[in-house]
Design a protein around this motif. Sequence first.
Motif, PDB file in Angstrom:
ATOM      1  N   LYS A   1      16.607 -16.805  16.921  1.00 47.46           N
ATOM      2  CA  LYS A   1      17.999 -17.256  17.057  1.00 47.46           C
ATOM      3  C   LYS A   1      18.348 -18.258  15.950  1.00 47.46           C
ATOM      4  N   GLY A   2      19.434 -17.997  15.255  1.00 48.87           N
ATOM      5  CA  GLY A   2      19.874 -18.886  14.185  1.00 48.87           C
ATOM      6  C   GLY A   2      19.131 -18.718  12.878  1.00 48.87           C
ATOM      7  N   GLN A   3      18.190 -17.772  12.826  1.00 49.00           N
ATOM      8  CA  GLN A   3      17.388 -17.557  11.619  1.00 49.00           C
ATOM      9  C   GLN A   3      17.942 -16.387  10.802  1.00 49.00           C
ATOM     10  N   VAL A   4      17.500 -16.283   9.557  1.00 50.86           N
ATOM     11  CA  VAL A   4      17.865 -15.187   8.676  1.00 50.86           C
ATOM     12  C   VAL A   4      16.751 -14.148   8.714  1.00 50.86           C
ATOM     13  N   CYS A   5      17.116 -12.897   8.895  1.00 50.28           N
ATOM     14  CA  CYS A   5      16.135 -11.809   8.881  1.00 50.28           C
ATOM     15  C   CYS A   5      15.664 -11.607   7.441  1.00 50.28           C
ATOM     16  N   GLU A   6      14.384 -11.856   7.200  1.00 48.29           N
ATOM     17  CA  GLU A   6      13.808 -11.717   5.867  1.00 48.29           C
ATOM     18  C   GLU A   6      12.608 -10.792   5.878  1.00 48.29           C
ATOM     19  N   SER A   7      12.574  -9.869   6.838  1.00 49.37           N
ATOM     20  CA  SER A   7      11.437  -8.949   6.918  1.00 49.37           C
ATOM     21  C   SER A   7      11.900  -7.522   6.664  1.00 49.37           C
ATOM     22  N   GLY A   8      10.951  -6.664   6.326  1.00 43.85           N
ATOM     23  CA  GLY A   8      11.266  -5.266   6.064  1.00 43.85           C
ATOM     24  C   GLY A   8      12.208  -5.129   4.881  1.00 43.85           C
ATOM     25  N   LEU A   9      13.174  -4.246   5.006  1.00 46.58           N
ATOM     26  CA  LEU A   9      14.146  -4.035   3.926  1.00 46.58           C
ATOM     27  C   LEU A   9      14.972  -5.281   3.643  1.00 46.58           C
ATOM     28  N   TRP A  10      15.099  -6.129   4.645  1.00 46.32           N
ATOM     29  CA  TRP A  10      15.900  -7.356   4.505  1.00 46.32           C
ATOM     30  C   TRP A  10      15.233  -8.384   3.602  1.00 46.32           C
ATOM     31  N   ALA A  11      13.966  -8.201   3.284  1.00 44.64           N
ATOM     32  CA  ALA A  11      13.294  -9.063   2.313  1.00 44.64           C
ATOM     33  C   ALA A  11      13.666  -8.646   0.888  1.00 44.64           C
ATOM     34  N   TRP A  12      14.098  -7.413   0.722  1.00 44.71           N
ATOM     35  CA  TRP A  12      14.398  -6.856  -0.596  1.00 44.71           C
ATOM     36  C   TRP A  12      15.891  -6.770  -0.887  1.00 44.71           C
ATOM     37  N   SER A  13      16.723  -6.846   0.150  1.00 42.52           N
ATOM     38  CA  SER A  13      18.172  -6.734  -0.018  1.00 42.52           C
ATOM     39  C   SER A  13      18.856  -7.496   1.107  1.00 42.52           C
ATOM     40  N   ARG A  14      19.922  -8.226   0.768  1.00 39.80           N
ATOM     41  CA  ARG A  14      20.675  -8.937   1.806  1.00 39.80           C
ATOM     42  C   ARG A  14      21.532  -7.975   2.617  1.00 39.80           C
TER      43      ARG A  14
ATOM     44  N   GLY B   1      29.802  -7.335   2.425  1.00 35.10           N
ATOM     45  CA  GLY B   1      29.253  -8.595   1.928  1.00 35.10           C
ATOM     46  C   GLY B   1      30.247  -9.738   1.848  1.00 35.10           C
ATOM     47  N   PRO B   2      31.439  -9.521   1.267  1.00 31.92           N
ATOM     48  CA  PRO B   2      32.394 -10.625   1.150  1.00 31.92           C
ATOM     49  C   PRO B   2      32.852 -11.230   2.483  1.00 31.92           C
ATOM     50  N   THR B   3      32.796 -10.470   3.561  1.00 28.11           N
ATOM     51  CA  THR B   3      33.177 -11.042   4.857  1.00 28.11           C
ATOM     52  C   THR B   3      31.962 -11.566   5.618  1.00 28.11           C
ATOM     53  N   THR B   4      30.804 -10.962   5.397  1.00 24.03           N
ATOM     54  CA  THR B   4      29.591 -11.352   6.110  1.00 24.03           C
ATOM     55  C   THR B   4      28.971 -12.630   5.543  1.00 24.03           C
ATOM     56  N   GLU B   5      28.878 -12.703   4.225  1.00 26.32           N
ATOM     57  CA  GLU B   5      28.150 -13.814   3.598  1.00 26.32           C
ATOM     58  C   GLU B   5      28.742 -15.199   3.863  1.00 26.32           C
ATOM     59  N   PRO B   6      30.056 -15.397   3.796  1.00 24.65           N
ATOM     60  CA  PRO B   6      30.576 -16.739   4.103  1.00 24.65           C
ATOM     61  C   PRO B   6      30.214 -17.201   5.519  1.00 24.65           C
ATOM     62  N   HIS B   7      30.276 -16.278   6.475  1.00 24.16           N
ATOM     63  CA  HIS B   7      29.902 -16.610   7.856  1.00 24.16           C
ATOM     64  C   HIS B   7      28.430 -17.001   7.929  1.00 24.16           C
ATOM     65  N   LEU B   8      27.565 -16.234   7.280  1.00 30.01           N
ATOM     66  CA  LEU B   8      26.125 -16.534   7.313  1.00 30.01           C
ATOM     67  C   LEU B   8      25.826 -17.862   6.616  1.00 30.01           C
ATOM     68  N   GLN B   9      26.532 -18.163   5.544  1.00 35.33           N
ATOM     69  CA  GLN B   9      26.324 -19.434   4.851  1.00 35.33           C
ATOM     70  C   GLN B   9      26.745 -20.617   5.715  1.00 35.33           C
ATOM     71  N   ARG B  10      27.785 -20.433   6.537  1.00 34.98           N
ATOM     72  CA  ARG B  10      28.242 -21.506   7.427  1.00 34.98           C
ATOM     73  C   ARG B  10      27.317 -21.698   8.627  1.00 34.98           C
ATOM     74  N   THR B  11      26.734 -20.611   9.129  1.00 36.89           N
ATOM     75  CA  THR B  11      25.999 -20.670  10.397  1.00 36.89           C
ATOM     76  C   THR B  11      24.481 -20.714  10.256  1.00 36.89           C
ATOM     77  N   LYS B  12      23.963 -20.410   9.066  1.00 37.48           N
ATOM     78  CA  LYS B  12      22.507 -20.386   8.867  1.00 37.48           C
ATOM     79  C   LYS B  12      22.163 -21.198   7.614  1.00 37.48           C
ATOM     80  N   PRO B  13      21.672 -22.418   7.810  1.00 36.92           N
ATOM     81  CA  PRO B  13      21.413 -23.311   6.668  1.00 36.92           C
ATOM     82  C   PRO B  13      20.483 -22.714   5.604  1.00 36.92           C
ATOM     83  N   GLU B  14      19.530 -21.899   6.013  1.00 38.21           N
ATOM     84  CA  GLU B  14      18.570 -21.346   5.044  1.00 38.21           C
ATOM     85  C   GLU B  14      19.106 -20.123   4.301  1.00 38.21           C
ATOM     86  N   TYR B  15      20.346 -19.721   4.609  1.00 36.37           N
ATOM     87  CA  TYR B  15      20.897 -18.519   3.979  1.00 36.37           C
ATOM     88  C   TYR B  15      21.078 -18.694   2.473  1.00 36.37           C
ATOM     89  N   GLU B  16      21.432 -19.882   2.030  1.00 37.11           N
ATOM     90  CA  GLU B  16      21.641 -20.118   0.591  1.00 37.11           C
ATOM     91  C   GLU B  16      20.354 -19.873  -0.202  1.00 37.11           C
TER      92      GLU B  16
END
Length: 126
Positions: A36-49, A95-110
Amino acid sequence: AQTIHWVGLGVVCLALLIETLADAQLAAFKKDPANKGQVCESGLWAWSRHPNYFGEILLWSGIAVAAWPALSGWQYVTLVSPLFVYWLLTRVSGGPTTEPHLQRTKPEYEAYKKRTSAYIPLPPKS
């Protein structure tokens, strides 16, 4: 002409595999309460946002390749569909609608954004 149909079909199959795998990986990640509150960085998500969006763009590209030999005259206009989907997912929605939300809600997203390709799956940067 028949070979290009098979190439297009192969691209469509690869695209569906990428989209399905990316969506399944994200769903499994979100299902785990520890994430919860984390960024998925596994599988394909490690290679592409946005591997699911990459799969969608690839899908329409494969359809265009497969359809190409059957087109004539004004029907060639349909070949812009992969470019239109690319434009929508990279410049309008996706991406343009998803990324601003993720940057606001998940500190490690940057930090994730700096080391991970936006759409095309590439090895993560160190």
